[in-house]
Design a protein around this motif. Structure first.
Motif, PDB file in Angstrom:
ATOM      1  N   MET A  99       0.819  -1.210   0.000  1.00 25.41           N
ATOM      2  CA  MET A  99       0.000   0.000   0.000  1.00 25.41           C
ATOM      3  C   MET A  99       0.856   1.265   0.000  1.00 25.41           C
ATOM      4  SD  MET A  99      -3.166  -0.693   2.605  1.00 25.41           S
ATOM      5  CE  MET A  99      -4.547  -1.742   2.152  1.00 25.41           C
ATOM      6  N   ASP A 100       0.365   2.286  -0.670  1.00 24.23           N
ATOM      7  CA  ASP A 100       1.025   3.592  -0.655  1.00 24.23           C
ATOM      8  C   ASP A 100       0.510   4.369   0.544  1.00 24.23           C
ATOM      9  OD1 ASP A 100       2.428   5.866  -1.259  1.00 24.23           O
ATOM     10  OD2 ASP A 100       1.044   6.535  -2.829  1.00 24.23           O
ATOM     11  N   SER A 101       0.906   3.910   1.713  1.00 24.79           N
ATOM     12  CA  SER A 101       0.404   4.479   2.961  1.00 24.79           C
ATOM     13  C   SER A 101       1.412   4.210   4.064  1.00 24.79           C
ATOM     14  CB  SER A 101      -0.954   3.855   3.315  1.00 24.79           C
ATOM     15  OG  SER A 101      -1.341   4.203   4.620  1.00 24.79           O
ATOM     16  N   ILE A 102       1.316   4.974   5.134  1.00 26.81           N
ATOM     17  CA  ILE A 102       2.223   4.783   6.261  1.00 26.81           C
ATOM     18  C   ILE A 102       2.042   3.417   6.897  1.00 26.81           C
ATOM     19  CG2 ILE A 102       0.612   5.793   7.938  1.00 26.81           C
ATOM     20  CD1 ILE A 102       3.088   7.006   9.324  1.00 26.81           C
ATOM     21  N   ILE A 103       0.845   2.837   6.747  1.00 27.10           N
ATOM     22  CA  ILE A 103       0.606   1.524   7.344  1.00 27.10           C
ATOM     23  C   ILE A 103       1.451   0.442   6.674  1.00 27.10           C
ATOM     24  CG2 ILE A 103      -1.329   0.905   5.843  1.00 27.10           C
ATOM     25  CD1 ILE A 103      -2.613  -0.463   8.213  1.00 27.10           C
ATOM     26  N   SER A 104       1.931   0.700   5.459  1.00 29.34           N
ATOM     27  CA  SER A 104       2.748  -0.291   4.760  1.00 29.34           C
ATOM     28  C   SER A 104       4.052  -0.568   5.493  1.00 29.34           C
ATOM     29  CB  SER A 104       3.052   0.180   3.341  1.00 29.34           C
ATOM     30  OG  SER A 104       3.870   1.345   3.358  1.00 29.34           O
ATOM     31  N   LYS A 105       4.457   0.337   6.365  1.00 31.00           N
ATOM     32  CA  LYS A 105       5.699   0.177   7.115  1.00 31.00           C
ATOM     33  C   LYS A 105       5.464  -0.438   8.484  1.00 31.00           C
ATOM     34  CE  LYS A 105       7.547   4.296   4.829  1.00 31.00           C
ATOM     35  NZ  LYS A 105       8.300   3.516   3.820  1.00 31.00           N
ATOM     36  N   VAL A 106       4.190  -0.771   8.780  1.00 36.99           N
ATOM     37  CA  VAL A 106       3.844  -1.315  10.094  1.00 36.99           C
ATOM     38  C   VAL A 106       3.646  -2.822   9.994  1.00 36.99           C
ATOM     39  CG1 VAL A 106       2.217  -1.234  12.009  1.00 36.99           C
ATOM     40  CG2 VAL A 106       2.720   0.851  10.710  1.00 36.99           C
ATOM     41  N   ALA A 107       4.439  -3.583  10.726  1.00 38.12           N
ATOM     42  CA  ALA A 107       4.292  -5.033  10.747  1.00 38.12           C
ATOM     43  C   ALA A 107       3.237  -5.419  11.779  1.00 38.12           C
ATOM     44  CB  ALA A 107       5.622  -5.698  11.085  1.00 38.12           C
ATOM     45  N   PRO A 108       2.511  -6.497  11.562  1.00 35.51           N
ATOM     46  CA  PRO A 108       1.540  -6.932  12.568  1.00 35.51           C
ATOM     47  C   PRO A 108       2.250  -7.370  13.839  1.00 35.51           C
ATOM     48  CG  PRO A 108       1.792  -8.610  10.880  1.00 35.51           C
ATOM     49  CD  PRO A 108       2.537  -7.405  10.405  1.00 35.51           C
ATOM     50  N   ASP A 109       1.554  -7.337  14.947  1.00 29.47           N
ATOM     51  CA  ASP A 109       2.128  -7.784  16.206  1.00 29.47           C
ATOM     52  C   ASP A 109       2.504  -9.261  16.119  1.00 29.47           C
ATOM     53  OD1 ASP A 109       1.635  -5.258  17.169  1.00 29.47           O
ATOM     54  OD2 ASP A 109      -0.257  -5.811  18.144  1.00 29.47           O
ATOM     55  N   ALA A 110       3.382  -9.682  17.007  1.00 30.69           N
ATOM     56  CA  ALA A 110       3.838 -11.077  17.011  1.00 30.69           C
ATOM     57  C   ALA A 110       2.648 -12.022  17.146  1.00 30.69           C
ATOM     58  CB  ALA A 110       4.808 -11.295  18.165  1.00 30.69           C
ATOM     59  N   GLY A 111       2.619 -13.037  16.283  1.00 29.28           N
ATOM     60  CA  GLY A 111       1.544 -14.024  16.333  1.00 29.28           C
ATOM     61  C   GLY A 111       0.267 -13.589  15.647  1.00 29.28           C
ATOM     62  N   LYS A 112       0.273 -12.382  15.039  1.00 27.21           N
ATOM     63  CA  LYS A 112      -0.933 -11.879  14.379  1.00 27.21           C
ATOM     64  C   LYS A 112      -0.665 -11.628  12.899  1.00 27.21           C
ATOM     65  CE  LYS A 112      -2.994  -9.789  18.485  1.00 27.21           C
ATOM     66  NZ  LYS A 112      -3.629  -8.568  19.066  1.00 27.21           N
ATOM     67  N   THR A 113      -1.738 -11.451  12.144  1.00 24.48           N
ATOM     68  CA  THR A 113      -1.643 -11.153  10.718  1.00 24.48           C
ATOM     69  C   THR A 113      -2.613 -10.032  10.378  1.00 24.48           C
ATOM     70  OG1 THR A 113      -1.813 -12.080   8.487  1.00 24.48           O
ATOM     71  CG2 THR A 113      -3.407 -12.868  10.099  1.00 24.48           C
ATOM     72  N   TRP A 114      -2.293  -9.278   9.336  1.00 25.75           N
ATOM     73  CA  TRP A 114      -3.224  -8.270   8.854  1.00 25.75           C
ATOM     74  C   TRP A 114      -4.379  -8.962   8.130  1.00 25.75           C
ATOM     75  CZ3 TRP A 114      -3.114  -3.752  10.894  1.00 25.75           C
ATOM     76  CH2 TRP A 114      -1.908  -3.103  11.198  1.00 25.75           C
ATOM     77  N   VAL A 115      -5.575  -8.433   8.318  1.00 23.92           N
ATOM     78  CA  VAL A 115      -6.780  -8.907   7.634  1.00 23.92           C
ATOM     79  C   VAL A 115      -7.476  -7.686   7.046  1.00 23.92           C
ATOM     80  CG1 VAL A 115      -9.067  -9.957   7.941  1.00 23.92           C
ATOM     81  CG2 VAL A 115      -7.079 -10.915   9.128  1.00 23.92           C
ATOM     82  N   THR A 116      -7.937  -7.790   5.800  1.00 28.61           N
ATOM     83  CA  THR A 116      -8.654  -6.673   5.183  1.00 28.61           C
ATOM     84  C   THR A 116      -9.961  -7.182   4.580  1.00 28.61           C
ATOM     85  OG1 THR A 116      -7.676  -6.931   2.979  1.00 28.61           O
ATOM     86  CG2 THR A 116      -6.476  -5.555   4.559  1.00 28.61           C
ATOM     87  N   PHE A 117     -10.929  -6.297   4.477  1.00 34.06           N
ATOM     88  CA  PHE A 117     -12.128  -6.599   3.706  1.00 34.06           C
ATOM     89  C   PHE A 117     -12.701  -5.294   3.163  1.00 34.06           C
ATOM     90  CE2 PHE A 117     -13.356  -6.503   8.207  1.00 34.06           C
ATOM     91  CZ  PHE A 117     -14.409  -5.595   8.230  1.00 34.06           C
TER      92      PHE A 117
END
Length: 216
Positions: A99-117
């Motif tokens: 993503m062309d966004s600041i969130i692209s530089k944020v990794a999910p917390d340990a043991g978690k994954t990003w989910v989108t809908f």
């Protein structure tokens, strides 16, 4: 995917409670002084492992409840508001990183994954009204009550009347519609189709609707 022709309306009541599921196993091995005996021969044919059972949600009769949730792509209606949820990505780490966004530089917390809908939100009332939407994802241990161990809230939710570049959301006008991406993170073990989305999109009534993560 099959779609129902008639829109449906319902609500799920909420009470304060939580649920925590723990699982532990203890294997103990002991040795004895008796002479070793010959192990019995293994069966010639071994039965295949049974498939994992489907999650059993609490019983209910109303549409949009745990026992009778909406499907992806179905329109939910609550008063003058409607919502459709689709395009769920349960392993969205690569999508977020691109993503062309600041969130692209944020990794999910340990043991978690990003989910989108993706969610499409509409207002059909005659008079302007304030709107807003809240989302969370609940796992198969959720019983319809608040519980931080079984419910995961959105990190980014742009589905509202807030225009880009503005800090205050104006009332929605008749015919207003927006489609946007909803982003959250949740434990990897629950990021699968046994979980469900909880949506509340009528700011006046705060009703809750359940949406299963399986295509119809």
């Amino acid at each position: 995917m099959e779609f129902r022709n008639a829109p449906r309306t319902t609500a799920v009541g909420r009470t304060l409670a939580g649920a925590v599921l723990g699982l532990s196993a203890l294997l103990t091995f002991s040795a004895c002084a008796a002479p070793a005996q010959e192990a019995p021969a293994a069966d010639a044919a071994t039965a295949p492992a049974a498939p994992s059972p489907e999650p059993v949600w609490p019983k209910g009769e109303k549409e949009g409840t745990l026992a009778n949730p909406y499907s992806l792509g179905e329109e939910m209606i609550d008063g003058d508001w409607s919502l459709v949820i689709d395009s769920v990505n349960l392993d969205a780490n690569a999508e977020i990183k691109a993503m062309d966004s600041i969130i692209s530089k944020v990794a999910p917390d340990a043991g978690k994954t990003w989910v989108t809908f993706t969610a499409t939100w509409k207002y059909n009332g005659a008079e302007p009204a304030k709107g807003g939407t809240r989302f969370s994802v609940v796992n198969k241990n959720w019983d319809g009550t608040f519980g931080t161990d079984d419910e995961y809230g959105t990190t980014f939710n742009n589905v509202s009347t807030l225009p880009k570049g503005e800090s205050k959301a104006p009332p929605a006008e008749k015919g207003f519609s927006v489609t946007d991406k909803v982003i959250l993170q949740m434990p990897v073990e629950h990021a699968n189709t046994s979980s469900m989305i909880v949506a509340s999109f009528n700011a006046a009534d705060n009703n809750q609707f359940l949406v299963k993560l399986k295509q119809q």
